[in-house]
Write a protein that holds these residues in place. Sequence first.
Motif, PDB file in Angstrom:
ATOM      1  N   THR A  71      32.322  32.447 -61.138  1.00  0.00           N
ATOM      2  CA  THR A  71      33.434  31.718 -60.522  1.00  0.00           C
ATOM      3  C   THR A  71      34.789  32.217 -61.006  1.00  0.00           C
ATOM      4  O   THR A  71      34.934  32.689 -62.128  1.00  0.00           O
ATOM      5  CB  THR A  71      33.318  30.213 -60.806  1.00  0.00           C
ATOM      6  OG1 THR A  71      33.188  30.016 -62.209  1.00  0.00           O
ATOM      7  CG2 THR A  71      32.118  29.621 -60.100  1.00  0.00           C
ATOM      8  N   PHE A 320      35.075  30.450 -55.690  1.00  0.00           N
ATOM      9  CA  PHE A 320      34.804  31.855 -55.419  1.00  0.00           C
ATOM     10  C   PHE A 320      35.889  32.371 -54.473  1.00  0.00           C
ATOM     11  O   PHE A 320      36.301  31.675 -53.543  1.00  0.00           O
ATOM     12  CB  PHE A 320      33.424  32.029 -54.775  1.00  0.00           C
ATOM     13  CG  PHE A 320      32.288  31.645 -55.678  1.00  0.00           C
ATOM     14  CD1 PHE A 320      31.919  32.448 -56.747  1.00  0.00           C
ATOM     15  CD2 PHE A 320      31.598  30.462 -55.479  1.00  0.00           C
ATOM     16  CE1 PHE A 320      30.873  32.097 -57.583  1.00  0.00           C
ATOM     17  CE2 PHE A 320      30.552  30.100 -56.307  1.00  0.00           C
ATOM     18  CZ  PHE A 320      30.190  30.915 -57.367  1.00  0.00           C
ATOM     19  N   GLN A 324      34.245  37.541 -52.978  1.00  0.00           N
ATOM     20  CA  GLN A 324      32.939  37.093 -53.444  1.00  0.00           C
ATOM     21  C   GLN A 324      32.144  36.438 -52.313  1.00  0.00           C
ATOM     22  O   GLN A 324      30.948  36.691 -52.150  1.00  0.00           O
ATOM     23  CB  GLN A 324      33.113  36.109 -54.608  1.00  0.00           C
ATOM     24  CG  GLN A 324      33.712  36.734 -55.872  1.00  0.00           C
ATOM     25  CD  GLN A 324      34.078  35.684 -56.895  1.00  0.00           C
ATOM     26  OE1 GLN A 324      34.985  34.877 -56.668  1.00  0.00           O
ATOM     27  NE2 GLN A 324      33.386  35.674 -58.022  1.00  0.00           N
TER      28      GLN A 324
END
Length: 463
Positions: A71, A320, A324
């Motif tokens: 994250t 994210f 990602q």
Amino acid sequence: MTTLIRGGTVVNADRAFRADVLCEGDKIVAVGPNLEAPAGAEIVDAGGQYVMPGGIDPHTHMQLPFMGTVTADDFFTGTAAGLAGGTTTIIDFVIPDPKQSLLAAYHQWRGWAEKAAGDYTFHVAVTWWDDSVHEEMGVLVRDHGVNSFKHFMAYKNAIMADDETLVKSFRRALELGAIPTVHAENGELVFQLQKELLAKGITGPEAHPLSRPPEVEAEAANRAIAIANVLGTPVYIVHVSCAESLEAITRARARGQRVYGEALAGHLTIDDSVYCLEDKEAALAYVMSPPFRSKHHQDALWHGLTGGNLHTTATDHCTFCAAQKAAGKDDFTKIPNGCGGVEDRMSVVWDAGVNTGRLTPSEFVKVTSTNAAQIFNIYPRKGVVAVGADADLVVWDPQGTRTISAKTQFAKGDFNVFEGRTVKGINTHTIAQGKVVFSKGDLRAVEGAGRHIDRPAFKPVSA
């Protein structure tokens, strides 16, 4: 360090009253009218505003390794963003890999969290079972201030707990005076539905909610509640997103079972149309589990909060970035699940709850702070404005407004699920451990200032 908050209306879960609040060091030392300011004290003018206990977000994932990536927010940036929005304490998740020692994972997360700007504590997930897990659960409760254990009923072939693990872990939690928490989705059903959708060529983000319909969540919620009922343990259902799960909680509570439910700010305010946006990249950003639901389910969740069958509000903060999320642009099962929100929860819940008449200010305090403190056994240290409590406070302007945007947020994600929403009701100041850490847009977060908060077991632990 001495701080005096002067001229506001204190709002606790039980009542509201005019009072000043004096903080000495990290504790509240006086609450009352016309308090004198000691020499050198920092004065915060709360005239025309509310003074409330700092928010507790009972569901965050900072620095989480998940689905092949990590994250965007670590424990510093994530807790700092929380402080900017009035959340002074988070309960994050230690998630061991299958066959990984719970204690090893716990110490790993504790190391990552040393940089936190705000206070933090942990649920520890049980992702597998043998005698060592049984033993380490006891060590975590006795020696490390852990009193809650998480169980993922989803994510087959990864961290999903089967029924044997649920039964054994729930039973052990009961022995230890800890509370099981559950991510309720039937992982086998999700897995099979995902395969069917991919086989049909439905590969985009619009497939995500189709693979996780309300019935998938409801089945798991009913099963977890039934297991807890047989064993006599309390249970806390995280991110309740649909009417059917709420109905399961409501039925259980009506027959006297101790079941708690959590609602996310996103599930309360965002509907499933986001998965069908023409901008597919934007749609990817909303993929989280359980998914956002239709307005029918949103209404049900609000009824659960006002009726007392849902108890806390959280975010599942798990940020994210677009790059990602793009890992799943051609296969929705590969989209990293998660959205942000720790910075915005308080204002979104106030705007959608208090401003619409669904919640009173005291009920807002219950569902953003006090109930979480009580359920997870850190009350009255947290969750109340009272002498002896931690000096974690929010000065709240009910008339203040701001427009939420990724461009102006302190969190590190490059997308905000509440993008463009103008909220009425904002914190002008956040006080953590007696220090002003946010003042009218000025964030004064300090890396490493946050503390681990031990949460005692609900009964003496002898084994």
